[in-house]
Write an enzyme that holds these catalytic residues in place. Structure first.
Site, PDB file in Angstrom:
ATOM      1  N   TYR A  61       0.852  -1.193   0.000  1.00  0.00           N
ATOM      2  CA  TYR A  61       0.000   0.000   0.000  1.00  0.00           C
ATOM      3  C   TYR A  61       0.886   1.241   0.000  1.00  0.00           C
ATOM      4  CZ  TYR A  61      -3.996  -3.046   1.098  1.00  0.00           C
ATOM      5  OH  TYR A  61      -4.958  -4.020   1.073  1.00  0.00           O
TER       6      TYR A  61
HETATM    7  N1  LIG Z   1      -6.645  -8.441   0.748  1.00  0.00           N
HETATM    8  C1  LIG Z   1      -6.846  -7.716  -0.313  1.00  0.00           C
HETATM    9  O1  LIG Z   1      -6.482  -8.099  -1.444  1.00  0.00           O
HETATM   10  C2  LIG Z   1      -7.566  -6.405  -0.166  1.00  0.00           C
HETATM   11  C3  LIG Z   1      -8.134  -5.777  -1.294  1.00  0.00           C
HETATM   12  C4  LIG Z   1      -8.825  -4.573  -1.107  1.00  0.00           C
HETATM   13  C5  LIG Z   1      -8.923  -4.025   0.167  1.00  0.00           C
HETATM   14  N2  LIG Z   1      -8.342  -4.647   1.232  1.00  0.00           N
HETATM   15  C6  LIG Z   1      -8.434  -4.073   2.605  1.00  0.00           C
HETATM   16  O2  LIG Z   1      -9.779  -3.756   2.895  1.00  0.00           O
HETATM   17  C7  LIG Z   1      -9.896  -2.386   3.279  1.00  0.00           C
HETATM   18  C8  LIG Z   1     -11.256  -1.835   2.937  1.00  0.00           C
HETATM   19  O3  LIG Z   1     -11.578  -1.993   1.588  1.00  0.00           O
HETATM   20  P1  LIG Z   1     -11.572  -0.782   0.558  1.00  0.00           P
HETATM   21  O4  LIG Z   1     -10.847   0.361   1.151  1.00  0.00           O
HETATM   22  O5  LIG Z   1     -11.130  -1.382  -0.724  1.00  0.00           O
HETATM   23  O6  LIG Z   1     -13.100  -0.434   0.315  1.00  0.00           O
HETATM   24  P2  LIG Z   1     -14.384  -0.126   1.222  1.00  0.00           P
HETATM   25  O7  LIG Z   1     -14.079  -0.296   2.651  1.00  0.00           O
HETATM   26  O8  LIG Z   1     -15.457  -0.898   0.615  1.00  0.00           O
HETATM   27  O9  LIG Z   1     -14.612   1.411   0.855  1.00  0.00           O
HETATM   28  C9  LIG Z   1     -13.799   2.394   1.419  1.00  0.00           C
HETATM   29  C10 LIG Z   1     -14.264   3.776   0.973  1.00  0.00           C
HETATM   30  O10 LIG Z   1     -15.631   3.971   1.273  1.00  0.00           O
HETATM   31  C11 LIG Z   1     -15.880   5.323   1.600  1.00  0.00           C
HETATM   32  N3  LIG Z   1     -16.486   5.350   2.940  1.00  0.00           N
HETATM   33  C12 LIG Z   1     -15.934   5.027   4.129  1.00  0.00           C
HETATM   34  N4  LIG Z   1     -16.831   5.143   5.134  1.00  0.00           N
HETATM   35  C13 LIG Z   1     -17.980   5.532   4.556  1.00  0.00           C
HETATM   36  C14 LIG Z   1     -19.259   5.801   5.069  1.00  0.00           C
HETATM   37  N5  LIG Z   1     -19.546   5.678   6.360  1.00  0.00           N
HETATM   38  N6  LIG Z   1     -20.228   6.159   4.202  1.00  0.00           N
HETATM   39  C15 LIG Z   1     -19.976   6.260   2.877  1.00  0.00           C
HETATM   40  N7  LIG Z   1     -18.753   6.006   2.331  1.00  0.00           N
HETATM   41  C16 LIG Z   1     -17.775   5.655   3.173  1.00  0.00           C
HETATM   42  C17 LIG Z   1     -14.524   6.022   1.576  1.00  0.00           C
HETATM   43  O11 LIG Z   1     -14.328   6.583   0.280  1.00  0.00           O
HETATM   44  P3  LIG Z   1     -14.567   8.146   0.028  1.00  0.00           P
HETATM   45  O12 LIG Z   1     -13.757   8.810   1.085  1.00  0.00           O
HETATM   46  O13 LIG Z   1     -14.089   8.340  -1.367  1.00  0.00           O
HETATM   47  O14 LIG Z   1     -16.043   8.355   0.190  1.00  0.00           O
HETATM   48  C18 LIG Z   1     -13.569   4.887   1.737  1.00  0.00           C
HETATM   49  O15 LIG Z   1     -12.299   5.162   1.250  1.00  0.00           O
HETATM   50  C19 LIG Z   1      -8.711  -1.727   2.537  1.00  0.00           C
HETATM   51  O16 LIG Z   1      -8.416  -0.459   3.063  1.00  0.00           O
HETATM   52  C20 LIG Z   1      -7.643  -2.761   2.758  1.00  0.00           C
HETATM   53  O17 LIG Z   1      -7.116  -2.667   4.051  1.00  0.00           O
HETATM   54  C21 LIG Z   1      -7.688  -5.834   1.086  1.00  0.00           C
END
Ligand SMILES: NC(=O)c1ccc[n+]([C@@H]2O[C@H](COP(=O)([O-])OP(=O)(O)OC[C@H]3O[C@@H](n4cnc5c(N)ncnc54)[C@H](OP(=O)(O)O)[C@@H]3O)[C@@H](O)[C@H]2O)c1
Length: 339
Positions: A61
């Site tokens: 990351y």
């Molecule tokens: N193992 C893997 O291969 C893998 C892959 C992907 C992710 N991950 C992990 O999973 C974590 C979470 O997944 P993700 O970041 O991909 O996506 P997510 O949690 O589905 O979406 C995160 C985004 O949603 C928005 N958000 C956050 N809280 C909110 C709320 N209360 N209401 C509305 N929108 C909100 C924000 O974007 P805005 O600020 O633009 O609104 C935030 O950046 C990652 O940070 C990472 O640690 C792991």
């Protein structure tokens, strides 16, 4: 009235809610800029204050000159806490099986670098993805190396990510032969990616069932489908910059019935759709790790800890999620996920 155990309102407390930090350093998808660091620090502080204690990061990351930025920020923020508060956290990282990381010692330097960036606070180390599909010989030795780290006491626990039922069983068995428990599996799981908890699609049987059977914690990544499930139903909201724009535009019409049901169910609990999306993961026994970037988002995530979905509400959402997926309204699968 004191609720009785037969009352559908009485349920075992589900898993908590964790925090994802992919955006803390990623420019391509998340438009990271170091000027955001003060807000990210405030987001971290607020999350900890509100009882969120599991933080997920990865050594991939942040790339180029930002390599390891997410781990570095997380390490710095955690170091600013009082010792007791810091001890209470679980910091989890993921090591990437890049092609040049080979053999049983292939992660040794990467692990040391992550530990340094996290300032010695590293509780769970996960294999970021399976190499089974393109370099099957690479994975076994790397996992053995992670097992060595546990046996040497360098880290408390090992987990894996992006694996399906078949591979999970094999990995669990390989570690079990050495008496090393596999603590967790991290996979994409959301109302727009429900395969892991259903008999729907390729993931027949659902990897969640295997986790339950083998006592492996299930961690749900992208629980808001990159933020899409956090938006209210209705006209297309302002689109985020970058690659998420195309995805939102494509999924928006098909996701409406789901967003409407989420808003309705949320309103019965005094909550909004984002809380419903997180609690749907919890209702399936998974720990959602939601990507947070602001104190307000930390507050919204923590608010979902105070209530749970009823079994009927979960069922309604399951049906809508599987119908949407069958109609093609679903997140793209991670190409590195193995069966
Ligand atoms: N193992 C893997 O291969 C893998 C892959 C992907 C992710 N991950 C992990 O999973 C974590 C979470 O997944 P993700 O970041 O991909 O996506 P997510 O949690 O589905 O979406 C995160 C985004 O949603 C928005 N958000 C956050 N809280 C909110 C709320 N209360 N209401 C509305 N929108 C909100 C924000 O974007 P805005 O600020 O633009 O609104 C935030 O950046 C990652 O940070 C990472 O640690 C792991």
């Amino acid at each position: 009235m004191v609720p009785q155990p037969s009352d559908p309102g009485v349920r075992e407390p589900g898993p908590g809610i964790g925090v994802g930090t992919w955006a803390w350093g990623n420019q391509f998808l998340w438009g990271y800029d170091p000027r955001q660091d003060a807000t990210l620090a405030a987001c971290f502080q607020r999350a900890v204050q509100l009882g969120l204690s599991f933080f997920d990061t990865a050594d991939s990351y942040g790339t180029g000159r930002l390599q390891g930025r997410s781990e570095q920020l997380l390490g710095e923020f955690a170091a600013s806490l009082a010792p007791a508060q810091r001890l209470n956290l679980t910091l989890a990282t993921k090591l990437a099986p890049f092609p040049w990381r080979l053999g049983r010692d292939g992660f040794r330097r990467a692990f040391a670098a992550s530990q340094l960036r996290l300032r010695g606070k590293l509780d769970l180390v996960q294999l970021h993805w399976s190499t089974r599909r393109y370099a099957p010989w690479q994975e076994g030795p790397l996992l053995d190396g992670l097992g060595d780290l546990v046996q040497q006491g360098a880290v408390a626990a090992v987990g894996v990510s992006n694996m399906g039922p078949q591979r999970l069983r094999q990995v669990h068995g390989r570690l079990a032969q050495r008496g090393i428990p596999l603590r967790s599996l991290q996979i994409q799981l959301s109302l727009l990616c429900p395969g892991a908890v259903s008999s729907w699609g390729e993931d027949r049987g659902g990897v969640a069932a295997v986790c339950r059977e083998l006592g492996i914690e299930l961690i749900a990544y992208s629980p808001l489908a990159l933020g899409l499930l956090g938006r209210p139903p209705g006209p297309l909201p302002p689109l985020p910059a970058g690659p998420r724009r195309l995805l939102w535009r494509r999924l928006w019409p098909g996701v409406q019935p789901l967003l409407e049901a989420m808003a309705r169910i949320g309103s019965w609990h005094g909550a909004t759709g984002d809380g419903v999306a997180l609690n749907w993961c919890r209702a399936h026994g998974a720990l959602p790790i939601v990507g947070l970037r602001t104190p307000a988002q930390a507050e919204q995530a923590a608010a979902a800890l105070s209530w749970q979905l009823s079994p009927e509400e979960r069922q309604t959402l399951d049906q809508l999620a599987f119908a949407a997926a069958a109609a093609g309204t679903r997140m793209p699968a991670n190409p590195f996920e193995s069966a």
